[in-house]
Design a protein around this motif. Structure first.
Motif, PDB file in Angstrom:
ATOM      1  N   PHE A  87       2.047   1.517  10.187  1.00 17.14           N
ATOM      2  CA  PHE A  87       2.024   1.129   8.424  1.00 17.14           C
ATOM      3  C   PHE A  87       3.182   1.546   8.698  1.00 17.14           C
ATOM      4  O   PHE A  87       3.807   1.646   8.340  1.00 17.14           O
ATOM      5  CB  PHE A  87       0.534   1.287   8.068  1.00 17.14           C
ATOM      6  CG  PHE A  87       0.423   3.320   8.160  1.00 17.14           C
ATOM      7  CD1 PHE A  87       1.252   4.060   7.139  1.00 17.14           C
ATOM      8  CD2 PHE A  87       0.272   3.746   9.304  1.00 17.14           C
ATOM      9  CE1 PHE A  87       1.211   5.766   6.931  1.00 17.14           C
ATOM     10  CE2 PHE A  87      -0.036   5.127   8.874  1.00 17.14           C
ATOM     11  CZ  PHE A  87       1.045   5.912   8.426  1.00 17.14           C
ATOM     12  N   PRO A  88       3.819   1.026   7.392  1.00 19.36           N
ATOM     13  CA  PRO A  88       4.703   0.956   6.587  1.00 19.36           C
ATOM     14  C   PRO A  88       4.787   1.970   5.980  1.00 19.36           C
ATOM     15  O   PRO A  88       3.999   2.741   4.986  1.00 19.36           O
ATOM     16  CB  PRO A  88       5.190  -0.477   6.039  1.00 19.36           C
ATOM     17  CG  PRO A  88       3.963  -0.750   5.040  1.00 19.36           C
ATOM     18  CD  PRO A  88       2.954  -0.294   6.525  1.00 19.36           C
ATOM     19  N   MET A 140       8.789   3.246   9.547  1.00 21.89           N
ATOM     20  CA  MET A 140       6.802   3.389  10.044  1.00 21.89           C
ATOM     21  C   MET A 140       6.287   4.092  10.763  1.00 21.89           C
ATOM     22  O   MET A 140       7.161   5.085  10.993  1.00 21.89           O
ATOM     23  CB  MET A 140       7.092   1.867  10.785  1.00 21.89           C
ATOM     24  CG  MET A 140       7.952   0.283  10.901  1.00 21.89           C
ATOM     25  SD  MET A 140       6.716  -0.614   9.248  1.00 21.89           S
ATOM     26  CE  MET A 140       5.501  -0.454  10.265  1.00 21.89           C
ATOM     27  N   LYS A 187       8.511  -8.605   7.405  1.00 23.42           N
ATOM     28  CA  LYS A 187       7.034  -8.744   7.300  1.00 23.42           C
ATOM     29  C   LYS A 187       6.556  -7.635   6.083  1.00 23.42           C
ATOM     30  O   LYS A 187       5.464  -7.793   5.605  1.00 23.42           O
ATOM     31  CB  LYS A 187       6.079  -7.692   8.597  1.00 23.42           C
ATOM     32  CG  LYS A 187       4.495  -8.156   8.453  1.00 23.42           C
ATOM     33  CD  LYS A 187       3.356  -8.066   9.898  1.00 23.42           C
ATOM     34  CE  LYS A 187       2.801  -8.426   9.495  1.00 23.42           C
ATOM     35  NZ  LYS A 187       1.811  -7.722  10.734  1.00 23.42           N
ATOM     36  N   ASN A 188       7.022  -5.799   6.376  1.00 20.58           N
ATOM     37  CA  ASN A 188       6.635  -5.241   5.259  1.00 20.58           C
ATOM     38  C   ASN A 188       7.352  -4.315   4.323  1.00 20.58           C
ATOM     39  O   ASN A 188       6.473  -3.793   3.758  1.00 20.58           O
ATOM     40  CB  ASN A 188       6.403  -4.389   6.620  1.00 20.58           C
ATOM     41  CG  ASN A 188       4.768  -4.045   7.619  1.00 20.58           C
ATOM     42  OD1 ASN A 188       3.876  -3.774   6.611  1.00 20.58           O
ATOM     43  ND2 ASN A 188       5.763  -4.453   8.920  1.00 20.58           N
ATOM     44  N   LYS A 209      10.660  -5.155  -1.151  1.00 19.44           N
ATOM     45  CA  LYS A 209       9.438  -3.861  -1.716  1.00 19.44           C
ATOM     46  C   LYS A 209      10.735  -2.731  -2.228  1.00 19.44           C
ATOM     47  O   LYS A 209      12.066  -2.847  -2.009  1.00 19.44           O
ATOM     48  CB  LYS A 209       8.403  -3.286  -0.265  1.00 19.44           C
ATOM     49  CG  LYS A 209       8.126  -3.930   0.427  1.00 19.44           C
ATOM     50  CD  LYS A 209       6.727  -4.652  -0.502  1.00 19.44           C
ATOM     51  CE  LYS A 209       5.087  -5.259  -0.056  1.00 19.44           C
ATOM     52  NZ  LYS A 209       4.239  -5.594  -1.069  1.00 19.44           N
TER      53      LYS A 209
END
Length: 333
Positions: free
Chosen positions: A136-137, A151, A301-302, A306
């Motif tokens: 998960f980030p 990560m 992707k993450n 953000k």
């Protein structure tokens, strides 16, 4: 007393048989996280010539031979999670008349991977013996070691084991084993040591990028940018804290033979394995989160678009940036 002794001896006979078979085996597994979030699992399973000969002479069902065959690898991959597939398999001769198989598996998403748990001191292990790898980030830094923009991988049991029973206030602790029963275990010590000769079990997590952990956590290779972290690594050649053979330590042996994998002596003799490479690696209380920089696919992707927060009050923040946060592999790495 005689009946109690008979029950103990019967239990130990079953345990000894299991360990005898285990002592003739080596299993080394490497789980490598790829840059796209998939994982490659490489298993090397070795079975001694002595065990293979016993199996052949007895004319019994070839249980251990089947473990080495492709059908055995196919049975194992069926338990590794959705999308896991066997990529390659070979069987070859090894030293001392032993035979070994090398199997390579792949799964498209490490979050779906399940594997046999290395946390042997878990209560009711037979019902709580599989782990997952949660990738998960991290979007907000924490005081204990998370860095925004990186990560993380958390290694967890797939089930929640029961908690040990709690004594009521004023209730005395349960009585320990009697001196007579302890003497039975002491008598078994040389037998156990002989059975465990050449035994090894190792499970390693590997990332595409250098690893780090929470503050003050010591681990092997921490000053050298290691990409690997052992979840368990035990062999018959390991030493204890005093420099003697681990399996010759009487207090450790009593706990092993009694199945007390989280016993005080075992904990004391493995807790410095992060800096002492002669000790077994055995995490009696689980492992902390594993951190590393995102690859380009994982960043896209993450983290694209953000916001990253670097303090508790959210006064230090910025947008995620590949140039600042991403992992860029150096030439010849």
């Amino acid at each position: 007393m005689r009946d109690a002794r008979r029950r103990v001896l019967s239990l130990l006979a079953v345990t000894a048989l299991t360990l005898a078979l285990g002592g003739c085996m080596q299993l080394e597994t490497n789980i490598r996280l790829e840059q796209d979030g998939s994982a490659v699992i490489t298993e090397r399973l070795r079975i001694s010539g002595k065990l293979l000969d016993l199996e052949s002479d007895a004319g019994a069902e070839k249980i251990f031979t089947r473990l080495l065959e492709k059908s055995g690898a196919e049975a194992r991959v069926a338990q590794m999670g959705e999308g896991a597939a066997l990529e390659s398999h070979k069987v070859q001769d090894a030293e001392g008349g032993s035979r070994e198989s090398v199997s390579v598996y792949r799964i498209g998403d490490i979050n779906k991977l399940q594997y046999v748990s290395p946390f042997l001191n878990t209560m009711q292990y037979e019902k709580n013996n599989r782990i997952t790898f949660e990738l998960f980030p991290i979007y907000q830094s924490t005081w204990y070691g998370r860095h925004a923009g990186q990560m993380a991988v958390a290694v967890k049991l797939t089930t929640k084991p029961p908690q040990p029973p709690q004594r009521k206030e004023g209730e005395p602790p349960p009585p320990g084993p009697s001196p007579a029963n302890l003497q039975i275990y002491r008598d078994l010590k040389p037998i156990f040591q002989d059975m465990m000769k050449d035994f090894r079990v190792k499970l390693t997590f590997e990332s595409y990028a250098p690893l780090r952990f929470r503050q003050y956590y010591r681990y092997r290779g921490m000053g050298a940018g290691t990409r690997t972290f052992d979840l368990i690594d035990f062999s018959s050649s390991n030493l204890d804290n005093f420099g003697g053979n681990f399996l010759e330590n009487e207090e450790v042996m009593l706990e092993l033979l009694r199945g007390e994998m989280g016993g005080h002596n075992i904990v004391e003799h493995v807790k410095e394995s992060g800096t002492n490479t002669t000790l077994p690696v055995f995490h009696t209380g689980g492992v902390p989160e594993i951190y590393f920089r995102p690859s380009r696919p994982l960043f896209d992707k993450n983290f694209t678009g953000k916001e990253l927060i670097f303090d508790d009050k959210a006064t230090q923040k910025r947008a995620a940036e590949w140039e600042k946060d991403g992992y860029k592999e150096k030439p010849n790495q």
